[in-house]
Design an enzyme around this catalytic site. Structure first.
Site, PDB file in Angstrom:
ATOM      1  N   CYS A   1       3.944 -35.121 -17.668  1.00 40.41           N
ATOM      2  CA  CYS A   1       2.858 -35.858 -17.038  1.00 40.41           C
ATOM      3  C   CYS A   1       2.098 -34.952 -16.073  1.00 40.41           C
ATOM      4  CB  CYS A   1       3.456 -37.056 -16.300  1.00 40.41           C
ATOM      5  SG  CYS A   1       2.441 -37.730 -14.987  1.00 40.41           S
ATOM      6  N   GLU A   2       0.780 -34.959 -16.168  1.00 44.50           N
ATOM      7  CA  GLU A   2      -0.006 -34.078 -15.316  1.00 44.50           C
ATOM      8  C   GLU A   2      -0.094 -34.563 -13.869  1.00 44.50           C
ATOM      9  OE1 GLU A   2      -4.599 -35.570 -15.976  1.00 44.50           O
ATOM     10  OE2 GLU A   2      -3.840 -33.977 -17.248  1.00 44.50           O
ATOM     11  N   HIS A   3       0.312 -35.794 -13.617  1.00 41.86           N
ATOM     12  CA  HIS A   3       0.219 -36.333 -12.256  1.00 41.86           C
ATOM     13  C   HIS A   3       1.436 -35.977 -11.404  1.00 41.86           C
ATOM     14  CE1 HIS A   3      -2.318 -39.425 -14.577  1.00 41.86           C
ATOM     15  NE2 HIS A   3      -3.119 -38.543 -14.031  1.00 41.86           N
ATOM     16  N   HIS A   4       2.632 -35.985 -12.028  1.00 41.76           N
ATOM     17  CA  HIS A   4       3.851 -35.685 -11.274  1.00 41.76           C
ATOM     18  C   HIS A   4       4.658 -34.547 -11.903  1.00 41.76           C
ATOM     19  CE1 HIS A   4       2.924 -39.971 -10.404  1.00 41.76           C
ATOM     20  NE2 HIS A   4       3.214 -39.608  -9.172  1.00 41.76           N
TER      21      HIS A   4
ATOM     22  N   CYS B   1       7.969 -40.333 -14.885  1.00 43.28           N
ATOM     23  CA  CYS B   1       7.285 -40.524 -13.611  1.00 43.28           C
ATOM     24  C   CYS B   1       7.343 -41.987 -13.174  1.00 43.28           C
ATOM     25  CB  CYS B   1       5.834 -40.051 -13.682  1.00 43.28           C
ATOM     26  SG  CYS B   1       4.847 -40.936 -14.913  1.00 43.28           S
TER      27      CYS B   1
ATOM     28  N   GLN C   1      -0.734 -39.447 -21.886  1.00 47.40           N
ATOM     29  CA  GLN C   1      -0.426 -39.830 -23.260  1.00 47.40           C
ATOM     30  C   GLN C   1      -1.683 -40.191 -24.028  1.00 47.40           C
ATOM     31  OE1 GLN C   1       3.004 -42.361 -23.813  1.00 47.40           O
ATOM     32  NE2 GLN C   1       2.151 -43.295 -25.640  1.00 47.40           N
TER      33      GLN C   1
ATOM     34  N   HIS D   1       7.925 -42.410 -19.897  1.00 46.96           N
ATOM     35  CA  HIS D   1       7.404 -41.542 -18.838  1.00 46.96           C
ATOM     36  C   HIS D   1       8.361 -41.558 -17.646  1.00 46.96           C
ATOM     37  CE1 HIS D   1       3.124 -41.070 -20.376  1.00 46.96           C
ATOM     38  NE2 HIS D   1       3.671 -41.931 -21.211  1.00 46.96           N
TER      39      HIS D   1
END
Length: 266
Positions: free
Chosen positions: A157-160, A228, A198, A226
């Site tokens: 995941c690019e956020h976490h 995250c 995703q 996910h």
């Protein structure tokens, strides 16, 4: 001025050179015909200008998309972070979480993590279009869908930067030529080995297959967990996420879409 005279004839029905003679006035039907003719030319001119604007916008869009495809490569080339610098950064993170990076169990950890990251994100160094360059035409006219199910997906995941673990299903309708089956899984792998959402991952796989193979249609489904949201935050351990993306005949003809969904549900 000829154009001025012509304009006056159309708008007033009177030729200025003969304006002293009432009999020189054009019949209203002729004036209306000229007016209609000019209006048609005017609208054709406007339509032509609109087409030119659309062509320019299309060109700009293609240039933009090309730059977007190359953005990751350009970033890679312009970044000058060495392995040693990356390892030092991981040492700082170990200190930040409250650990001692000099103790025996952690001395080699920064180097191991840097090596692992190269594997996690190796997709930045690979071109999915090149993977699909080799195709085969000796298929005796096969023109139905090709479905590959249960392709494992391991992404982040690019956020976490937390893992995304799941499976992908990929289908395409060939246009005279087919691609090696392993190449479908490799395209999934390339895009998975990057920081992702995703939704974007699903679309990137589909559009790459559609464009590079010149396919009649493409369908992609991803079902994943996910971490995250399973290991942190809301902590819903059983939650999974499903995304679908359809192109070409899969989008236009529900019979293809329904057959595909039946195949992947078996």
């Amino acid at each position: 001025n000829t154009s001025f005279v012509f304009a006056q004839v159309v708008t007033t029905g009177i030729n200025p050179s003969l304006s002293n003679f009432g009999e020189s006035k054009f019949p209203s039907s002729i004036s209306a015909t000229f007016s209609l003719f000019l209006n048609i030319i005017y609208f054709i001119s406007i339509f032509g200008n609109i087409l030119n604007i659309l062509k320019i916008k299309n060109y700009i869009y293609k240039v933009f998309m090309k730059s977007e495809k190359n953005k990751i490569v350009d970033f890679k080339d312009s970044s000058k972070v060495s392995d040693q610098e990356a390892e030092e950064a991981f040492k700082k993170i170990l200190k930040w979480i409250g650990e001692d990076p000099t103790r025996e169990g952690l001395i080699e950890t920064p180097k191991r993590v840097a090596k692992a990251f190269k594997e996690y994100f190796k997709g930045y160094n690979e071109d999915p279009h090149k993977i699909l360059n080799k195709t085969f035409g000796d298929v005796e006219g096969y023109d139905d869908m090709v479905v590959q199910k249960n392709i494992s997906v391991q992404s982040h995941c690019e956020h976490h930067m937390a893992p995304i673990i799941g499976i992908a299903h990929v289908a395409y309708i060939p246009n005279q030529r087919v691609v090696g089956l392993s190449k479908l899984a490799r395209v999934v792998e390339v895009f998975s080995k990057r920081l992702q959402t995703q939704e974007r991952l699903t679309m990137q796989i589909a559009t790459t297959l559609m464009e590079t193979l010149d396919a009649k249609g493409v369908a992609v489904t991803i079902d994943s967990t996910h971490q995250c949201m399973t290991m942190r935050g809301i902590k819903k351990e059983q939650a999974t996420t499903v995304t679908n993306y359809y192109l070409g005949q899969f989008k236009e003809d529900l019979s293809y879409q329904n057959r595909y969904l039946r195949f992947i549900s078996k």
